[in-house]
Design a protein around this motif. Sequence first.
Motif, mmCIF file in Angstrom:
data_model
loop_
_atom_site.group_PDB
_atom_site.id
_atom_site.type_symbol
_atom_site.label_atom_id
_atom_site.label_comp_id
_atom_site.label_asym_id
_atom_site.label_seq_id
_atom_site.Cartn_x
_atom_site.Cartn_y
_atom_site.Cartn_z
ATOM 1 N N GLU A 25 -78.872 -39.489 -0.323
ATOM 2 C CA GLU A 25 -79.964 -38.709 -1.812
ATOM 3 C C GLU A 25 -79.478 -39.322 -2.972
ATOM 4 O O GLU A 25 -80.209 -38.762 -3.572
ATOM 5 C CB GLU A 25 -79.360 -37.452 -1.294
ATOM 6 C CG GLU A 25 -79.632 -37.162 0.105
ATOM 7 C CD GLU A 25 -78.642 -35.265 0.040
ATOM 8 O OE1 GLU A 25 -78.186 -34.895 -0.695
ATOM 9 O OE2 GLU A 25 -79.385 -34.571 0.823
ATOM 10 N N SER A 29 -85.517 -38.215 -3.893
ATOM 11 C CA SER A 29 -85.127 -36.621 -4.050
ATOM 12 C C SER A 29 -85.153 -36.207 -2.477
ATOM 13 O O SER A 29 -84.974 -34.505 -2.015
ATOM 14 C CB SER A 29 -86.403 -36.296 -4.462
ATOM 15 O OG SER A 29 -87.591 -36.026 -3.666
ATOM 16 N N GLU A 31 -84.265 -34.761 1.161
ATOM 17 C CA GLU A 31 -82.711 -33.818 1.426
ATOM 18 C C GLU A 31 -82.221 -34.132 3.072
ATOM 19 O O GLU A 31 -83.514 -33.977 4.120
ATOM 20 C CB GLU A 31 -83.246 -32.552 1.918
ATOM 21 C CG GLU A 31 -82.615 -32.112 0.038
ATOM 22 C CD GLU A 31 -81.236 -32.374 -0.646
ATOM 23 O OE1 GLU A 31 -80.143 -32.225 0.552
ATOM 24 O OE2 GLU A 31 -81.481 -31.892 -2.120
ATOM 25 N N ASP A 135 -81.701 -34.114 -10.170
ATOM 26 C CA ASP A 135 -81.683 -33.637 -9.150
ATOM 27 C C ASP A 135 -80.626 -32.589 -7.444
ATOM 28 O O ASP A 135 -79.474 -32.557 -9.042
ATOM 29 C CB ASP A 135 -81.527 -34.851 -7.711
ATOM 30 C CG ASP A 135 -81.374 -34.348 -6.313
ATOM 31 O OD1 ASP A 135 -82.544 -34.769 -5.967
ATOM 32 O OD2 ASP A 135 -80.747 -34.294 -5.425
ATOM 33 N N LYS A 136 -81.254 -31.681 -7.711
ATOM 34 C CA LYS A 136 -80.441 -30.844 -6.933
ATOM 35 C C LYS A 136 -80.206 -31.135 -5.317
ATOM 36 O O LYS A 136 -81.041 -31.554 -4.922
ATOM 37 C CB LYS A 136 -81.254 -29.499 -6.934
ATOM 38 C CG LYS A 136 -80.557 -28.680 -8.797
ATOM 39 C CD LYS A 136 -80.972 -26.953 -8.521
ATOM 40 C CE LYS A 136 -83.251 -27.922 -8.333
ATOM 41 N NZ LYS A 136 -83.456 -25.752 -8.280
ATOM 42 N N ASP A 137 -78.151 -30.680 -5.163
ATOM 43 C CA ASP A 137 -77.732 -30.666 -3.845
ATOM 44 C C ASP A 137 -78.961 -29.263 -3.015
ATOM 45 O O ASP A 137 -77.618 -28.655 -2.715
ATOM 46 C CB ASP A 137 -77.128 -30.911 -3.958
ATOM 47 C CG ASP A 137 -76.363 -31.568 -2.433
ATOM 48 O OD1 ASP A 137 -77.764 -32.022 -1.921
ATOM 49 O OD2 ASP A 137 -75.388 -31.458 -1.795
ATOM 50 N N GLU A 138 -80.557 -29.460 -2.437
ATOM 51 C CA GLU A 138 -80.909 -28.404 -2.407
ATOM 52 C C GLU A 138 -80.139 -27.577 -0.594
ATOM 53 O O GLU A 138 -80.312 -26.851 -0.519
ATOM 54 C CB GLU A 138 -82.175 -28.264 -1.909
ATOM 55 C CG GLU A 138 -82.627 -28.464 -3.283
ATOM 56 C CD GLU A 138 -84.242 -28.767 -3.040
ATOM 57 O OE1 GLU A 138 -84.876 -28.295 -3.498
ATOM 58 O OE2 GLU A 138 -84.433 -30.093 -2.659
HETATM 59 CA CA CA Z 1 -81.435 -33.512 -3.534
#
Ligand code: CA
Length: 149
Positions: A25, A29, A31, A135-138
């Motif tokens: 990741e 982007s 997941e 980036d977010k860890d969605e």
């Molecule tokens: Ca992510």
Amino acid sequence: MSSSTKEFLSEDQEKDIVEAIKKAELQTSGEIRVHIENKCKKDPLKRSQEVFSKLEMHKTDLRNGVLVYIASDDHKVAIFGGKAINEKVGQPFWDDVLADMIDDFKNDEFKHGIEKAVLSIGEKLKAYFPYKSDDKDELSNDISFNENS
Ligand code: CA
Ligand code: CA
């Protein structure tokens, strides 16, 4: 004989796979999630689609979740990509990743096979869904387990 999904991988091996997801990741982007259950009585691709919905993997901003699905007793595997991924690349995009994973499974190299698949998915997605600095860890990086026999 049926075995528990908990015996399929050791705790250390599970940790290695979670690390592989984190690493993958950082390339994209997208997941990535890994789901392991013991039985799969239907087509694994169909089942992976159900699991994808159940895990609410469609709820990412870019619709770019990817599920690595494994039925541990039946040695069935599938990769299911979210809407945006399917629009850009079709199922054949995953064929070589799946073929590699199946080879490793035949040699009882389960952890290695899953780890490699996760990392190749990251590599492959990079071109279409590059990693962004914000980036977010969605979606959780933890493996999802289901006992269904
Ligand atoms: Ca992510
Ligand atoms: Ca994640």
